[in-house]
Design a protein around this motif. Sequence first.
Motif, PDB file in Angstrom:
ATOM      1  N   PRO A 118      12.617  -3.246   8.772  1.00  0.00           N
ATOM      2  CA  PRO A 118      11.643  -3.165   7.668  1.00  0.00           C
ATOM      3  C   PRO A 118      10.343  -2.480   8.086  1.00  0.00           C
ATOM      4  O   PRO A 118       9.736  -1.761   7.289  1.00  0.00           O
ATOM      5  N   ALA A 119       9.916  -2.686   9.359  1.00  0.00           N
ATOM      6  CA  ALA A 119       8.698  -2.020   9.818  1.00  0.00           C
ATOM      7  C   ALA A 119       8.879  -0.511   9.827  1.00  0.00           C
ATOM      8  O   ALA A 119       7.977   0.252   9.441  1.00  0.00           O
ATOM      9  N   GLY A 120      10.048  -0.058  10.247  1.00  0.00           N
ATOM     10  CA  GLY A 120      10.319   1.377  10.235  1.00  0.00           C
ATOM     11  C   GLY A 120      10.360   1.934   8.826  1.00  0.00           C
ATOM     12  O   GLY A 120       9.867   3.050   8.575  1.00  0.00           O
ATOM     13  N   ALA A 121      10.913   1.164   7.897  1.00  0.00           N
ATOM     14  CA  ALA A 121      10.978   1.618   6.505  1.00  0.00           C
ATOM     15  C   ALA A 121       9.580   1.735   5.909  1.00  0.00           C
ATOM     16  O   ALA A 121       9.260   2.724   5.234  1.00  0.00           O
ATOM     17  N   VAL A 122       8.756   0.726   6.170  1.00  0.00           N
ATOM     18  CA  VAL A 122       7.386   0.762   5.656  1.00  0.00           C
ATOM     19  C   VAL A 122       6.639   1.951   6.233  1.00  0.00           C
ATOM     20  O   VAL A 122       5.918   2.670   5.522  1.00  0.00           O
ATOM     21  N   THR A 123       6.797   2.175   7.526  1.00  0.00           N
ATOM     22  CA  THR A 123       6.128   3.306   8.172  1.00  0.00           C
ATOM     23  C   THR A 123       6.570   4.621   7.554  1.00  0.00           C
ATOM     24  O   THR A 123       5.749   5.506   7.269  1.00  0.00           O
ATOM     25  N   GLY A 124       7.856   4.765   7.320  1.00  0.00           N
ATOM     26  CA  GLY A 124       8.364   5.995   6.720  1.00  0.00           C
ATOM     27  C   GLY A 124       7.823   6.219   5.321  1.00  0.00           C
ATOM     28  O   GLY A 124       7.438   7.348   4.966  1.00  0.00           O
ATOM     29  N   ILE A 125       7.789   5.155   4.516  1.00  0.00           N
ATOM     30  CA  ILE A 125       7.256   5.278   3.156  1.00  0.00           C
ATOM     31  C   ILE A 125       5.780   5.654   3.198  1.00  0.00           C
ATOM     32  O   ILE A 125       5.307   6.498   2.422  1.00  0.00           O
ATOM     33  N   ALA A 126       5.033   5.036   4.126  1.00  0.00           N
ATOM     34  CA  ALA A 126       3.605   5.348   4.246  1.00  0.00           C
ATOM     35  C   ALA A 126       3.378   6.793   4.666  1.00  0.00           C
ATOM     36  O   ALA A 126       2.433   7.450   4.217  1.00  0.00           O
ATOM     37  N   VAL A 127       4.249   7.308   5.529  1.00  0.00           N
ATOM     38  CA  VAL A 127       4.143   8.719   5.934  1.00  0.00           C
ATOM     39  C   VAL A 127       4.340   9.630   4.718  1.00  0.00           C
ATOM     40  O   VAL A 127       3.603  10.613   4.532  1.00  0.00           O
ATOM     41  N   VAL A 128       5.328   9.292   3.892  1.00  0.00           N
ATOM     42  CA  VAL A 128       5.540  10.068   2.664  1.00  0.00           C
ATOM     43  C   VAL A 128       4.298  10.004   1.775  1.00  0.00           C
ATOM     44  O   VAL A 128       3.848  11.012   1.213  1.00  0.00           O
ATOM     45  N   GLY A 129       3.708   8.791   1.661  1.00  0.00           N
ATOM     46  CA  GLY A 129       2.485   8.634   0.872  1.00  0.00           C
ATOM     47  C   GLY A 129       1.343   9.462   1.417  1.00  0.00           C
ATOM     48  O   GLY A 129       0.564  10.054   0.646  1.00  0.00           O
ATOM     49  N   LEU A 130       1.230   9.537   2.736  1.00  0.00           N
ATOM     50  CA  LEU A 130       0.180  10.350   3.352  1.00  0.00           C
ATOM     51  C   LEU A 130       0.384  11.823   3.042  1.00  0.00           C
ATOM     52  O   LEU A 130      -0.569  12.542   2.697  1.00  0.00           O
ATOM     53  N   VAL A 131       1.624  12.285   3.155  1.00  0.00           N
ATOM     54  CA  VAL A 131       1.909  13.697   2.878  1.00  0.00           C
ATOM     55  C   VAL A 131       1.581  14.032   1.420  1.00  0.00           C
ATOM     56  O   VAL A 131       0.904  15.021   1.122  1.00  0.00           O
TER      57      VAL A 131
ATOM     58  N   VAL B 219       0.833  -1.201   0.000  1.00  0.00           N
ATOM     59  CA  VAL B 219       0.000   0.000   0.000  1.00  0.00           C
ATOM     60  C   VAL B 219       0.873   1.257   0.000  1.00  0.00           C
ATOM     61  O   VAL B 219       0.643   2.197  -0.765  1.00  0.00           O
ATOM     62  N   ALA B 220       1.899   1.261   0.865  1.00  0.00           N
ATOM     63  CA  ALA B 220       2.781   2.424   0.939  1.00  0.00           C
ATOM     64  C   ALA B 220       3.498   2.657  -0.386  1.00  0.00           C
ATOM     65  O   ALA B 220       3.627   3.795  -0.856  1.00  0.00           O
ATOM     66  N   GLY B 221       3.976   1.578  -0.994  1.00  0.00           N
ATOM     67  CA  GLY B 221       4.647   1.711  -2.286  1.00  0.00           C
ATOM     68  C   GLY B 221       3.718   2.236  -3.363  1.00  0.00           C
ATOM     69  O   GLY B 221       4.103   3.108  -4.161  1.00  0.00           O
ATOM     70  N   TYR B 222       2.483   1.715  -3.393  1.00  0.00           N
ATOM     71  CA  TYR B 222       1.501   2.200  -4.368  1.00  0.00           C
ATOM     72  C   TYR B 222       1.250   3.692  -4.178  1.00  0.00           C
ATOM     73  O   TYR B 222       1.196   4.458  -5.150  1.00  0.00           O
ATOM     74  N   LEU B 223       1.079   4.110  -2.919  1.00  0.00           N
ATOM     75  CA  LEU B 223       0.772   5.508  -2.637  1.00  0.00           C
ATOM     76  C   LEU B 223       1.881   6.438  -3.124  1.00  0.00           C
ATOM     77  O   LEU B 223       1.629   7.434  -3.809  1.00  0.00           O
ATOM     78  N   VAL B 224       3.115   6.105  -2.779  1.00  0.00           N
ATOM     79  CA  VAL B 224       4.225   6.976  -3.160  1.00  0.00           C
ATOM     80  C   VAL B 224       4.399   6.998  -4.672  1.00  0.00           C
ATOM     81  O   VAL B 224       4.561   8.067  -5.290  1.00  0.00           O
ATOM     82  N   LEU B 225       4.344   5.818  -5.304  1.00  0.00           N
ATOM     83  CA  LEU B 225       4.527   5.764  -6.755  1.00  0.00           C
ATOM     84  C   LEU B 225       3.387   6.481  -7.477  1.00  0.00           C
ATOM     85  O   LEU B 225       3.623   7.274  -8.401  1.00  0.00           O
ATOM     86  N   GLY B 226       2.141   6.195  -7.059  1.00  0.00           N
ATOM     87  CA  GLY B 226       0.995   6.828  -7.711  1.00  0.00           C
ATOM     88  C   GLY B 226       1.005   8.339  -7.580  1.00  0.00           C
ATOM     89  O   GLY B 226       0.743   9.058  -8.548  1.00  0.00           O
ATOM     90  N   GLN B 227       1.323   8.822  -6.389  1.00  0.00           N
ATOM     91  CA  GLN B 227       1.348  10.267  -6.185  1.00  0.00           C
ATOM     92  C   GLN B 227       2.537  10.906  -6.897  1.00  0.00           C
ATOM     93  O   GLN B 227       2.439  12.025  -7.413  1.00  0.00           O
ATOM     94  N   ALA B 228       3.661  10.208  -6.926  1.00  0.00           N
ATOM     95  CA  ALA B 228       4.830  10.745  -7.624  1.00  0.00           C
ATOM     96  C   ALA B 228       4.542  10.902  -9.114  1.00  0.00           C
ATOM     97  O   ALA B 228       4.903  11.918  -9.732  1.00  0.00           O
ATOM     98  N   ILE B 229       3.879   9.910  -9.709  1.00  0.00           N
ATOM     99  CA  ILE B 229       3.530   9.995 -11.128  1.00  0.00           C
ATOM    100  C   ILE B 229       2.600  11.174 -11.374  1.00  0.00           C
ATOM    101  O   ILE B 229       2.688  11.862 -12.399  1.00  0.00           O
ATOM    102  N   ALA B 230       1.693  11.437 -10.419  1.00  0.00           N
ATOM    103  CA  ALA B 230       0.770  12.562 -10.567  1.00  0.00           C
ATOM    104  C   ALA B 230       1.486  13.897 -10.444  1.00  0.00           C
ATOM    105  O   ALA B 230       1.117  14.872 -11.107  1.00  0.00           O
ATOM    106  N   LEU B 231       2.501  13.968  -9.605  1.00  0.00           N
ATOM    107  CA  LEU B 231       3.185  15.225  -9.334  1.00  0.00           C
ATOM    108  C   LEU B 231       4.248  15.560 -10.375  1.00  0.00           C
ATOM    109  O   LEU B 231       4.519  16.729 -10.640  1.00  0.00           O
TER     110      LEU B 231
END
Length: 415
Positions: A102-115, A33-45
């Motif tokens: 890995p849990a910390g990495a996922v959390t960090g990526i998800a935070v970026v996706g939220l922002v 989910v976090a990867g999808y969010l960051v990639l999808g939003q990055a493509i939009a931006l």
Amino acid sequence: MTDEQAADATVPDKAATPRRLARLALLAFAGVVAGYLVLGQAIALVPVSWEMPLLHNAIVQSAVLLLGAVRDALGSWNMVLAVVAIGLGLAAFRSDGRGRRPAGAVTGIAVVGLVLSSVTSAMLALAAHDEAGVWIPFAPAVPFSTVGDAPEETVTYATVDGQPIQADLYLPEPGPAPAALVVSIHGGAFVGGSRGTDAYTSWLADNGYAVLDVDYRLSGAADHRWDTADADVACALTWAAANAQRYHWDMRRVATFGESAGGNLALNVANKINASTLRPSCGSAADLPKVRAAIALYPVVDLAASGTETAVGVDTARQYLGGTPEQYPDRYAATSSAPHVTADSPPTLLIQGADDHLVLAEHTAAYAATLESAGIAHRYVELPFLDHAFGTTELDTGAQVTRHLTRTWLEEYLT
């Protein structure tokens, strides 16, 4: 510690392994989910022009378009997904000392996706307010939910070369005066798609407009329908004129409405009918009503551009037109929209996603400039971050903006 207690301590906790696997599964889900969010939003931006090399590969372009479709359909729910992913990542971080990295990495990526998703959602809400005058803070209400009611009737409006062609009717409540008619034309790159309930068909009927949602003959590897698609839509209009009294339609108040390929046809049919240059595939050109307004969402206005700059566009154009612009320059000119603009072209509303990876916004903007030069009343609306085919069945922000703009446009030009 006794010998018995020591022995017990060495026995593995049988429940620990399933719990750990469950935590790993949830963490993996959060990571996806976090990867999808960051990639999808990055493509939009990222500006589409920067991504053009990727769009020369059909698989990559299709993946980008699919990602954009999911992102746009989820809309504000992307922020909810980001919060869920953050929660799962934090839970894994706190409960599993061996998996904290890995849990910390996922959390960090998800935070970026939220922002990122918060930024794009807020900017889209601001754009919606600027363009339509309404606040749409959270949309859609339910992700991936289709809206609209079934048609009141399905008719076969013509049989051409042995092929029956059908249309759906969405009818308003009967009133004292005949209803204005909106001809709805589906997209599908001229090679697919069909008539069917979407975010606008029954909604238009609820707002007092009769809707004729038409099919037309599609192209394929052996059938290139570049010279019959608009003629089929015109054929449907001759059927509408012949049946106007039966359905209580006012053929002096007709609009065309289409998305993508259907947007191309909505513009070309309107322009060519008003210029008296369109011959229908059934009926007579003398039976065609003038078109009072045209509305097009992310329309394919320039086949020579859209049909050469991306992999999917190349394949679509060659099926529709039979070859390249070098082989058939006349066909590309005949199906593009700007050459058909005249002083009689109808008032035109154009709605485009800025992040369209199939029909680039610059082409729709250029068509708007052509209308401006010709002195045609028009409005061009470009919504940030939205990709191709937004707002088709889901009531996302793009669909809600389109509804508001469409209502205003028809009230101004179809009353």
